[in-house]
Design an enzyme around this catalytic site. Structure first.
Site, PDB file in Angstrom:
ATOM      1  CG  ASP A  26      -1.927   1.134   1.183  1.00  0.00           C
ATOM      2  OD1 ASP A  26      -2.987   0.925   0.564  1.00  0.00           O
ATOM      3  OD2 ASP A  26      -1.652   2.209   1.745  1.00  0.00           O
TER       4      ASP A  26
ATOM      5  CD  GLU B 138      -4.554   4.062  -1.453  1.00  0.00           C
ATOM      6  OE1 GLU B 138      -4.695   4.465  -0.288  1.00  0.00           O
ATOM      7  OE2 GLU B 138      -5.462   4.121  -2.299  1.00  0.00           O
TER       8      GLU B 138
END
Length: 322
Positions: free
Chosen positions: A196, A239
């Site tokens: 992430d 993301e």
């Protein structure tokens, strides 16, 4: 006269790969060390074996996920004869003694054909047989090659995420099941990295969403470049990026994760104009979960622990610590 035996991988009547056979045992599969490597996800890493004893041949299924078929019949172990058709996944392979006629084609193996593609290829073949003029035949072959290559590109594009250039979440869901089944069959380790981007919302807020997309793409390509060809990298959502590391123990997976973490931290500023870091969670089958869902979930949990611990770090899932 001694015959030259070989395995011929055929697509649409054309040979796309050929492997000479001699005395011994030859492995067909997706693994890099297979004798006949077929990079099709429906093919297991060690899918089948051909045993050659002079002019006697046998084929043995190696507990593959999707099975091995000879002349349309699923087999466990079977004798082979010249001209026999072997099916592994969507691929057709023939045992040839030199008498078969397989025109060569300068393309690699291609993926699953849909019904429309099969109809189109049949029409191409029918039309080609009707052509008499040699110049027209040559021009037709050129057009046919272009169509096949275009189909291969379209198949690849359909499974890719537009922003990152990585594989899509939908394709990840399919491939991860196949990889996990293979790991269970072969009792190999399989590691998952859950990645992430730290403070990604701030990138969008400060620089705008266009720059956010550029950031996602840049980070994705740095991750892809840090992995092996056999690894599978996909955008999981937002993301988040997920990596499948086949046949990889925890220690090696942690090392890969640390390399990714360092490379992004070091290279992002020169590429983007600002520094980006990532938090990475690591989990490995079978120690960190008996099912695919558990391993992915534990890698995700470890990633959040990395964030809680200060971000820009790697966290290995541990039942007691997590």
């Amino acid at each position: 006269m001694e015959k030259d035996y070989s395995l011929v991988l055929v697509d649409s009547g054309s040979a796309v790969k050929k492997m000479a056979l001699s005395q011994g045992r030859f492995i067909i599969g997706r693994a890099d060390d297979a004798d006949l490597v077929i990079t099709n996800k429906d093919v297991s890493r060690r899918h089948a074996a051909i045993i050659c004893d002079g002019s006697d041949f046998k084929i043995e299924d190696l507990d593959s996920t999707n099975g091995t078929f000879v002349n349309g019949r699923r087999i466990t172990k079977e004798s082979l004869h010249p001209g026999d058709e072997i099916s592994v996944g969507d691929c057709k392979i023939f045992l040839d003694d030199g008498s078969g006629s397989f025109p060569s084609l300068d393309v690699t193996e291609i993926g699953r054909k849909g019904a429309e593609t099969i109809i189109l290829e049949k029409r191409f073949s029918t039309l080609k047989r009707k052509l008499k003029d040699e110049d027209l035949k040559e021009e037709f072959r050129t057009i046919e090659d272009i169509v096949k290559k275009s189909r291969k590109k379209l198949s690849t594009v359909a499974n890719k995420d537009k922003v990152t250039g990585l594989f899509s979440r939908q394709y990840f869901d399919k491939i991860s099941k196949a990889e996990f089944s293979q790991a269970k069959e072969t009792r190999e380790n399989l590691s998952i990295l859950f990645i992430d981007i730290d403070h990604f919302k701030k990138v969008n807020d400060v620089y705008g969403h266009d720059k956010g997309d550029v950031t996602l793409h840049t980070v994705a390509q740095l991750i892809r470049a840090s992995c092996r060809k056999s690894d599978f990298v996909a955008r999981y959502g937002g993301e988040e990026i997920v990596v499948i590391l086949p046949n990889t123990i925890s220690r090696d997976a942690i090392q890969v994760a640390r390399e990714i973490n360092v490379i992004i931290s070091k290279e992002s500023e020169s590429l983007l104009g600002f520094r980006i870091t990532v938090s990475i969670g690591v989990a490995t089958f079978p120690n960190d979960g008996a099912t695919l869902k558990q391993v992915i979930g534990h890698a995700d949990t470890a990633m959040y622990r990395a964030k809680d611990a200060g971000r820009n770090r790697v966290w290995k899932f541990d039942e007691e610590r997590n």
